[in-house]
Design a protein around this motif. Structure first.
Motif, PDB file in Angstrom:
ATOM      1  N   ASP A   1       0.862  -1.189   0.000  1.00 54.06           N
ATOM      2  CA  ASP A   1       0.000   0.000   0.000  1.00 54.06           C
ATOM      3  C   ASP A   1       0.897   1.237   0.000  1.00 54.06           C
ATOM      4  O   ASP A   1       2.135   1.133  -0.007  1.00 54.06           O
ATOM      5  CB  ASP A   1      -0.984  -0.023   1.170  1.00 54.06           C
ATOM      6  CG  ASP A   1      -0.327   0.105   2.537  1.00 54.06           C
ATOM      7  OD1 ASP A   1       0.894   0.341   2.629  1.00 54.06           O
ATOM      8  OD2 ASP A   1      -1.051  -0.045   3.547  1.00 54.06           O
ATOM      9  N   CYS A   2       0.305   2.410   0.011  1.00 45.78           N
ATOM     10  CA  CYS A   2       1.099   3.646  -0.083  1.00 45.78           C
ATOM     11  C   CYS A   2       2.006   3.866   1.120  1.00 45.78           C
ATOM     12  O   CYS A   2       2.995   4.589   1.046  1.00 45.78           O
ATOM     13  CB  CYS A   2       0.187   4.857  -0.293  1.00 45.78           C
ATOM     14  SG  CYS A   2      -0.968   5.149   1.071  1.00 45.78           S
ATOM     15  N   ALA A   3       1.733   3.157   2.241  1.00 52.44           N
ATOM     16  CA  ALA A   3       2.570   3.262   3.436  1.00 52.44           C
ATOM     17  C   ALA A   3       3.685   2.215   3.424  1.00 52.44           C
ATOM     18  O   ALA A   3       4.465   2.122   4.357  1.00 52.44           O
ATOM     19  CB  ALA A   3       1.717   3.106   4.692  1.00 52.44           C
TER      20      ALA A   3
ATOM     21  N   GLU B   1      -4.614   4.123   1.602  1.00 53.59           N
ATOM     22  CA  GLU B   1      -4.751   4.715   0.272  1.00 53.59           C
ATOM     23  C   GLU B   1      -4.396   6.199   0.331  1.00 53.59           C
ATOM     24  O   GLU B   1      -4.474   6.825   1.383  1.00 53.59           O
ATOM     25  CB  GLU B   1      -6.191   4.561  -0.232  1.00 53.59           C
ATOM     26  CG  GLU B   1      -6.599   3.122  -0.421  1.00 53.59           C
ATOM     27  CD  GLU B   1      -8.054   3.002  -0.883  1.00 53.59           C
ATOM     28  OE1 GLU B   1      -8.759   4.023  -0.976  1.00 53.59           O
ATOM     29  OE2 GLU B   1      -8.465   1.856  -1.143  1.00 53.59           O
ATOM     30  N   VAL B   2      -4.054   6.738  -0.815  1.00 57.34           N
ATOM     31  CA  VAL B   2      -3.777   8.169  -0.917  1.00 57.34           C
ATOM     32  C   VAL B   2      -5.127   8.881  -1.011  1.00 57.34           C
ATOM     33  O   VAL B   2      -5.971   8.550  -1.849  1.00 57.34           O
ATOM     34  CB  VAL B   2      -2.904   8.474  -2.156  1.00 57.34           C
ATOM     35  CG1 VAL B   2      -2.680   9.977  -2.313  1.00 57.34           C
ATOM     36  CG2 VAL B   2      -1.569   7.730  -2.050  1.00 57.34           C
TER      37      VAL B   2
ATOM     38  N   CYS C   1      -1.015   9.852   2.143  1.00 56.97           N
ATOM     39  CA  CYS C   1      -1.196   8.412   2.332  1.00 56.97           C
ATOM     40  C   CYS C   1      -1.874   8.171   3.659  1.00 56.97           C
ATOM     41  O   CYS C   1      -1.356   8.566   4.708  1.00 56.97           O
ATOM     42  CB  CYS C   1       0.158   7.690   2.286  1.00 56.97           C
ATOM     43  SG  CYS C   1       0.027   5.887   2.566  1.00 56.97           S
TER      44      CYS C   1
END
Length: 182
Positions: free
Chosen positions: A161-163, A171-172, A178
């Motif tokens: 995921d974005c992290a 999610e962003v 994020c």
């Protein structure tokens, strides 16, 4: 007389192995002894031997069953005793050899034919486990599995995921953050 010995059910418990020794006889049994090859005997208990008051004496490879009170195991069949054994990992067979059965009070004996069975190979038998053992013939409960979203070597097998969390759901948001709250 017709007398035979056989192997019955076996089980694994925390790495220890036990096996039932079965008997079938058309005469009463006053005593018995046999050798075990392919394993060391750790102990013996239960079965018709104990139910009929027999004393079970073991050494590393021999079992002796006697009644000190003159009791007999009546003709029939069933579990003679249960053996707790340590398998010889170099051996492929577990055998009952040199078996003698005492037929009467005078000590007449009958030689029982030798008998062997393959020794089960303990290990993980689940081919989806990380430590699957294709040579194992008995699942010993040792199977190990990868964590969710990872393979057995610890590599992430799904998207980050974005992290940067494997299989995560961050999610962003519309502000470009994020895991932001939008």
């Amino acid at each position: 007389p017709v007398i035979s010995l056989d192997f019955g059910n076996n089980s694994w418990d925390e790495g220890d192995f036990s096996v039932e020794i079965l008997w079938n006889s058309n005469v009463d049994i006053y005593g018995f002894q046999f050798e075990i090859d392919g394993a060391d005997i750790l102990g013996a208990s239960g079965g018709y031997s104990e139910e009929n008051g027999f004393t079970l004496v073991t050494s590393s490879n021999m079992l002796l069953g006697v009644s000190l009170s003159g009791a007999v195991i009546p003709e029939g069949s069933g579990v003679l005793t249960n053996l707790d054994i340590a398998l010889d990992i170099a051996s492929e067979l577990l055998c009952i050899n040199n078996a003698l059965v005492v037929l009467d009070e005078s000590g007449s004996t009958f030689n029982v034919p030798s008998l062997c069975q393959e020794i089960p190979t303990p290990g993980c038998t689940d081919n989806t486990a990380c430590n699957y053992n294709q040579d194992a013939t008995h699942d010993d409960g040792s199977c190990e599995y990868a964590e969710e979203y990872y393979d057995c070597e610890g590599n992430c097998i799904v998207e980050l995921d974005c992290a940067g969390e494997c299989g995560g759901d961050a999610e962003v948001d519309e502000c470009g953050e994020c895991g932001g709250d939008g």
